[in-house]
Motif scaffolding. Structure first.
Motif, PDB file in Angstrom:
ATOM      1  N   LEU A  89       0.872  -1.173   0.000  1.00  0.00           N
ATOM      2  CA  LEU A  89       0.000   0.000   0.000  1.00  0.00           C
ATOM      3  C   LEU A  89       0.909   1.223   0.000  1.00  0.00           C
ATOM      4  O   LEU A  89       1.200   1.810   1.024  1.00  0.00           O
ATOM      5  CB  LEU A  89      -0.913  -0.012   1.227  1.00  0.00           C
ATOM      6  CG  LEU A  89      -1.844  -1.210   1.319  1.00  0.00           C
ATOM      7  CD1 LEU A  89      -2.527  -1.270   2.668  1.00  0.00           C
ATOM      8  CD2 LEU A  89      -2.856  -1.181   0.195  1.00  0.00           C
ATOM      9  N   GLY A  94      -1.419   4.337   4.753  1.00  0.00           N
ATOM     10  CA  GLY A  94      -1.800   2.935   4.603  1.00  0.00           C
ATOM     11  C   GLY A  94      -1.362   2.090   5.787  1.00  0.00           C
ATOM     12  O   GLY A  94      -1.901   1.026   6.034  1.00  0.00           O
ATOM     13  N   GLY A  95      -0.368   2.577   6.524  1.00  0.00           N
ATOM     14  CA  GLY A  95       0.103   1.865   7.692  1.00  0.00           C
ATOM     15  C   GLY A  95      -0.268   2.549   8.991  1.00  0.00           C
ATOM     16  O   GLY A  95       0.151   2.144  10.060  1.00  0.00           O
ATOM     17  N   ALA A 105      -2.948  -1.683   6.152  1.00  0.00           N
ATOM     18  CA  ALA A 105      -2.011  -2.801   6.017  1.00  0.00           C
ATOM     19  C   ALA A 105      -2.371  -3.908   7.003  1.00  0.00           C
ATOM     20  O   ALA A 105      -2.384  -5.090   6.650  1.00  0.00           O
ATOM     21  CB  ALA A 105      -0.581  -2.322   6.227  1.00  0.00           C
ATOM     22  N   ALA A 117       1.902  -7.411   4.271  1.00  0.00           N
ATOM     23  CA  ALA A 117       1.502  -6.130   3.678  1.00  0.00           C
ATOM     24  C   ALA A 117       2.501  -5.075   4.126  1.00  0.00           C
ATOM     25  O   ALA A 117       3.034  -5.133   5.232  1.00  0.00           O
ATOM     26  CB  ALA A 117       0.095  -5.742   4.112  1.00  0.00           C
ATOM     27  N   GLY A 119       2.779  -0.915   4.486  1.00  0.00           N
ATOM     28  CA  GLY A 119       2.020   0.331   4.483  1.00  0.00           C
ATOM     29  C   GLY A 119       2.884   1.466   4.996  1.00  0.00           C
ATOM     30  O   GLY A 119       3.918   1.240   5.625  1.00  0.00           O
TER      31      GLY A 119
END
Length: 186
Positions: A89, A94-95, A105, A117, A119
């Motif tokens: 991401l 995103g994280g 994420a 994932a 992020g």
């Protein structure tokens, strides 16, 4: 990367433009079932949910905001994401988690069943995003290429992609070595 793919430098890798709607993005994920999914877009955490804001080729060319909005719940429920090994991401926030909301994420892993994932916690410049990608993907491709060269009938191989994060972390650290130690940037 499209030019390199056309020259045969990355066998098995496909790059496609963003479809014009969230429904079509989900359908493409379901039809394609990619092993590595990379979203290079904006991330929004607001109103109790995380959302990816994707721009089509025309929007990108015109410098317009993205019109394809994908809620993280839609993303984690996409059947095509179930076989993914990694979701990146590459978007701001995103994280990042906020009160009573896990990061996108985290949700992709915990709710979507994706093993890994990546992020971002904070806004990321395009230069840093490009440096990150330029460092991580060669590592990922090397790992995947080695795994794909197993002889027929070989036992299944457990891939460990965690080692691939070292090179991009070093790249970003080196790019920002002059940033004060108490800064939250790299």
């Amino acid at each position: 990367i499209s030019d390199e793919i056309a020259k045969g430098q990355h066998p098995g890798i496909t790059v496609e433009p963003i479809p014009p709607s969230d429904v079509e993005v989900e359908q493409r994920l379901n039809d394609w079932s990619p092993h590595v999914v990379h979203f290079y877009c904006h991330g929004i955490v607001a109103l109790g949910t995380g959302t990816l804001e994707l721009a089509t080729i025309n929007e990108q060319a015109l410098g317009k905001p993205g019109s394809v909005l994908i809620n993280v719940d839609t993303l984690v429920n996409a059947e095509g994401l179930r076989d993914s090994w990694l979701v990146v991401l590459n978007c701001c926030q995103g994280g990042q988690s906020v009160e009573q909301l896990h990061s996108m994420a985290y949700s992709v892993v915990a709710k979507g069943g994706v093993p890994a994932a990546i992020g971002m916690l904070e806004p990321v410049t395009a230069d840093d995003a490009n440096a990150f990608c330029g460092s991580i993907y060669p590592e990922i491709f090397r790992t995947l290429r080695a795994a794909s060269q197993l002889p027929p009938g070989a036992a299944p191989l457990l891939l460990n992609l965690s080692a691939t994060i070292g090179a991009p972390r070093r790249t970003l650290y080196t790019r920002h070595a002059a940033v004060p130690a108490n800064s939250s940037r790299w």
